[in-house]
Scaffold this active site. Sequence first.
Site, mmCIF file in Angstrom:
data_model
loop_
_atom_site.group_PDB
_atom_site.id
_atom_site.type_symbol
_atom_site.label_atom_id
_atom_site.label_comp_id
_atom_site.label_asym_id
_atom_site.label_seq_id
_atom_site.Cartn_x
_atom_site.Cartn_y
_atom_site.Cartn_z
ATOM 1 N N TYR A 1 -24.898 28.909 -43.096
ATOM 2 C CA TYR A 1 -25.573 28.136 -41.521
ATOM 3 C C TYR A 1 -25.402 27.962 -40.735
ATOM 4 O O TYR A 1 -25.595 27.990 -39.177
ATOM 5 C CB TYR A 1 -26.765 27.914 -42.537
ATOM 6 C CG TYR A 1 -28.138 28.442 -43.302
ATOM 7 C CD1 TYR A 1 -29.119 29.059 -42.814
ATOM 8 C CD2 TYR A 1 -27.831 28.437 -44.883
ATOM 9 C CE1 TYR A 1 -29.979 30.212 -43.493
ATOM 10 C CE2 TYR A 1 -28.275 29.516 -45.359
ATOM 11 C CZ TYR A 1 -29.731 30.113 -45.201
ATOM 12 O OH TYR A 1 -30.837 30.450 -45.128
ATOM 13 N N ARG B 1 -24.157 30.777 -38.515
ATOM 14 C CA ARG B 1 -25.089 31.485 -37.599
ATOM 15 C C ARG B 1 -25.845 29.940 -36.628
ATOM 16 O O ARG B 1 -26.077 30.891 -35.337
ATOM 17 C CB ARG B 1 -26.580 31.525 -38.848
ATOM 18 C CG ARG B 1 -25.960 32.868 -40.221
ATOM 19 C CD ARG B 1 -27.434 32.750 -40.622
ATOM 20 N NE ARG B 1 -27.807 33.462 -40.304
ATOM 21 C CZ ARG B 1 -29.425 33.524 -40.659
ATOM 22 N NH1 ARG B 1 -29.769 33.201 -42.409
ATOM 23 N NH2 ARG B 1 -30.460 34.073 -40.099
ATOM 24 N N GLN C 1 -40.866 34.726 -38.801
ATOM 25 C CA GLN C 1 -39.660 35.031 -39.608
ATOM 26 C C GLN C 1 -38.426 34.690 -39.658
ATOM 27 O O GLN C 1 -37.836 34.330 -40.381
ATOM 28 C CB GLN C 1 -40.027 36.571 -40.995
ATOM 29 C CG GLN C 1 -41.264 36.897 -41.492
ATOM 30 C CD GLN C 1 -41.564 38.125 -42.351
ATOM 31 O OE1 GLN C 1 -40.736 38.582 -42.858
ATOM 32 N NE2 GLN C 1 -41.055 39.252 -41.020
ATOM 33 N N ILE D 1 -35.612 32.107 -38.110
ATOM 34 C CA ILE D 1 -35.195 31.268 -37.356
ATOM 35 C C ILE D 1 -34.181 30.479 -36.539
ATOM 36 O O ILE D 1 -34.457 29.430 -35.611
ATOM 37 C CB ILE D 1 -34.029 30.611 -39.114
ATOM 38 C CG1 ILE D 1 -33.025 31.223 -39.325
ATOM 39 C CG2 ILE D 1 -35.465 30.599 -40.245
ATOM 40 C CD1 ILE D 1 -32.278 30.760 -39.996
ATOM 41 N N HIS E 1 -40.705 30.769 -42.454
ATOM 42 C CA HIS E 1 -39.252 30.847 -42.628
ATOM 43 C C HIS E 1 -38.174 29.369 -42.232
ATOM 44 O O HIS E 1 -37.394 29.276 -42.674
ATOM 45 C CB HIS E 1 -38.539 31.703 -43.017
ATOM 46 C CG HIS E 1 -39.342 33.076 -44.007
ATOM 47 N ND1 HIS E 1 -38.668 33.874 -43.727
ATOM 48 C CD2 HIS E 1 -40.103 32.996 -44.490
ATOM 49 C CE1 HIS E 1 -39.812 35.343 -44.274
ATOM 50 N NE2 HIS E 1 -40.347 33.780 -44.482
ATOM 51 N N CYS F 1 -28.462 10.864 -42.084
ATOM 52 C CA CYS F 1 -29.823 11.230 -41.975
ATOM 53 C C CYS F 1 -29.703 10.907 -40.964
ATOM 54 O O CYS F 1 -30.031 9.214 -40.995
ATOM 55 C CB CYS F 1 -30.317 10.989 -43.077
ATOM 56 S SG CYS F 1 -31.566 11.287 -42.954
ATOM 57 N N GLY G 1 -40.758 44.378 -35.768
ATOM 58 C CA GLY G 1 -38.917 44.162 -36.619
ATOM 59 C C GLY G 1 -38.798 43.599 -37.884
ATOM 60 O O GLY G 1 -38.039 43.040 -37.997
ATOM 61 N N ASN H 1 -41.944 49.276 -34.508
ATOM 62 C CA ASN H 1 -40.376 49.036 -35.304
ATOM 63 C C ASN H 1 -39.510 49.800 -35.453
ATOM 64 O O ASN H 1 -38.923 51.679 -34.953
ATOM 65 C CB ASN H 1 -41.472 48.436 -37.248
ATOM 66 C CG ASN H 1 -40.269 47.785 -37.406
ATOM 67 O OD1 ASN H 1 -39.308 46.827 -37.633
ATOM 68 N ND2 ASN H 1 -39.248 48.647 -38.711
ATOM 69 N N GLU I 1 -37.751 51.974 -36.946
ATOM 70 C CA GLU I 1 -38.671 52.708 -38.037
ATOM 71 C C GLU I 1 -39.388 52.392 -38.687
ATOM 72 O O GLU I 1 -39.755 51.117 -39.270
ATOM 73 C CB GLU I 1 -37.377 52.957 -38.832
ATOM 74 C CG GLU I 1 -36.808 51.970 -39.804
ATOM 75 C CD GLU I 1 -35.423 52.098 -40.884
ATOM 76 O OE1 GLU I 1 -34.744 53.157 -40.196
ATOM 77 O OE2 GLU I 1 -35.674 51.394 -41.249
HETATM 78 N N1 APR Z 1 -36.735 47.013 -32.821
HETATM 79 C C1 APR Z 1 -37.466 47.133 -33.408
HETATM 80 N N2 APR Z 1 -37.079 46.914 -35.016
HETATM 81 C C2 APR Z 1 -35.748 46.752 -35.663
HETATM 82 C C3 APR Z 1 -34.553 46.898 -34.155
HETATM 83 C C4 APR Z 1 -35.520 47.120 -32.778
HETATM 84 N N3 APR Z 1 -34.444 47.030 -32.062
HETATM 85 N N4 APR Z 1 -33.525 47.134 -35.106
HETATM 86 C C5 APR Z 1 -33.773 46.536 -36.619
HETATM 87 N N5 APR Z 1 -35.430 47.146 -36.541
HETATM 88 C C6 APR Z 1 -35.965 46.936 -37.661
HETATM 89 C C7 APR Z 1 -35.771 47.444 -38.559
HETATM 90 O O1 APR Z 1 -35.589 48.983 -38.421
HETATM 91 C C8 APR Z 1 -35.976 47.017 -39.829
HETATM 92 O O2 APR Z 1 -37.128 47.498 -40.535
HETATM 93 O O3 APR Z 1 -36.213 45.370 -38.251
HETATM 94 C C9 APR Z 1 -36.673 45.508 -39.395
HETATM 95 C C10 APR Z 1 -35.766 44.741 -40.099
HETATM 96 O O4 APR Z 1 -35.964 43.890 -41.783
HETATM 97 P P1 APR Z 1 -35.713 42.901 -42.083
HETATM 98 O O5 APR Z 1 -33.708 42.926 -42.332
HETATM 99 O O6 APR Z 1 -35.852 43.680 -43.623
HETATM 100 O O7 APR Z 1 -35.937 41.363 -41.643
HETATM 101 P P2 APR Z 1 -37.453 41.089 -42.090
HETATM 102 O O8 APR Z 1 -38.457 42.079 -42.233
HETATM 103 O O9 APR Z 1 -37.399 39.597 -40.578
HETATM 104 O O10 APR Z 1 -36.556 39.964 -43.335
HETATM 105 C C11 APR Z 1 -37.203 38.920 -44.024
HETATM 106 O O11 APR Z 1 -36.402 38.476 -45.135
HETATM 107 O O12 APR Z 1 -33.915 37.598 -46.213
HETATM 108 C C12 APR Z 1 -35.273 37.576 -45.566
HETATM 109 O O13 APR Z 1 -35.680 35.646 -44.709
HETATM 110 C C13 APR Z 1 -35.230 36.638 -43.753
HETATM 111 O O14 APR Z 1 -37.264 35.954 -42.146
HETATM 112 C C14 APR Z 1 -36.375 37.193 -43.256
HETATM 113 C C15 APR Z 1 -36.807 37.914 -44.296
#
Ligand code: APR
Length: 251
Positions: free
Chosen positions: A64, A67, A101, A103, A119, A146, A186, A213, A215
């Site tokens: 963290y 990040r 979702q 952070i 989250h 703290c 996204g 999204n 995809e």
């Molecule tokens: N525009 C739109 N969508 C996008 C782009 C973009 N430029 N780039 C990537 N994506 C899409 C990907 O195709 C994917 O479906 O964003 C999505 C990201 O999915 P994840 O990586 O699974 O992220 P998220 O859904 O936010 O994950 C949920 O999982 O690990 C945990 O706590 C973490 O909050 C997170 C949670």
Amino acid sequence: MVAANRSALSPQSAIVVLTGAGISKESGLDTFRDADGIWSKVRLEDVATPEAFARDPATVQAFYDARRRQLQAAAIAPNPAHLALADLEARWPGEVLVVTQNIDDLHERAGSRNVIHMHGELLKVRCGADGSIHAWRDDVAPDSACPACGRTGTLRPHVVWFGEMPLELDAIYGALDRCGLFVSVGTSGNVYPAAGFVHEVRRLGRAHTVEINLEPSETVSLFVEKLHGPASGLLPAFVSELLETVEHCGD
Ligand code: APR
């Protein structure tokens, strides 16, 4: 591009926008489950569970810390998708809530004010001793104290790990209950409860549902309207169309 039941929206309709890592991808922050995503480089069991923190706090803090540093680098800034949501909140007559979702703080930097970080937030820490939450921009060292109780070694990232309860669920479900439009941007639809919000909205049967999204997500079949491509292009266009409907209502 306008779906038939978008026309049921009125300017007073409440809007809930669920965002995930994909909205911040074009700002330079990695997603989790894409081929080059965070979970392709590190095992979530090693860095994102309470058990991992109990076993090896240094590794978890370092993950963290890195990040947190990256988020504050000069190159990281909100992209047009974040800015479009801030614009929507400023100009839409009804309530606009962003449930993220993520952070990161890119929604806030873009100007969104009504944001729930379900989250948690990377730029905050929580004290395991007294539960207090503090703004935090530095690394967390073993001797970091703290700010409230002064104890050392008690701070943890203010993030929700796998196996922990997401934050502000009552407020989120209340907003889902009221909304006339639910937009998911996204997110891959792999992580619950967020992935289930569209089920809840459908069950209530009152809101139009839109997926934006790169995809199709795991839950794509539950959305009425689906827009696939980069959020930085699709979301500003979608918001402009929504705001045009408000302007026409005022004619
Ligand atoms: N525009 C739109 N969508 C996008 C782009 C973009 N430029 N780039 C990537 N994506 C899409 C990907 O195709 C994917 O479906 O964003 C999505 C990201 O999915 P994840 O990586 O699974 O992220 P998220 O859904 O936010 O994950 C949920 O999982 O690990 C945990 O706590 C973490 O909050 C997170 C949670």
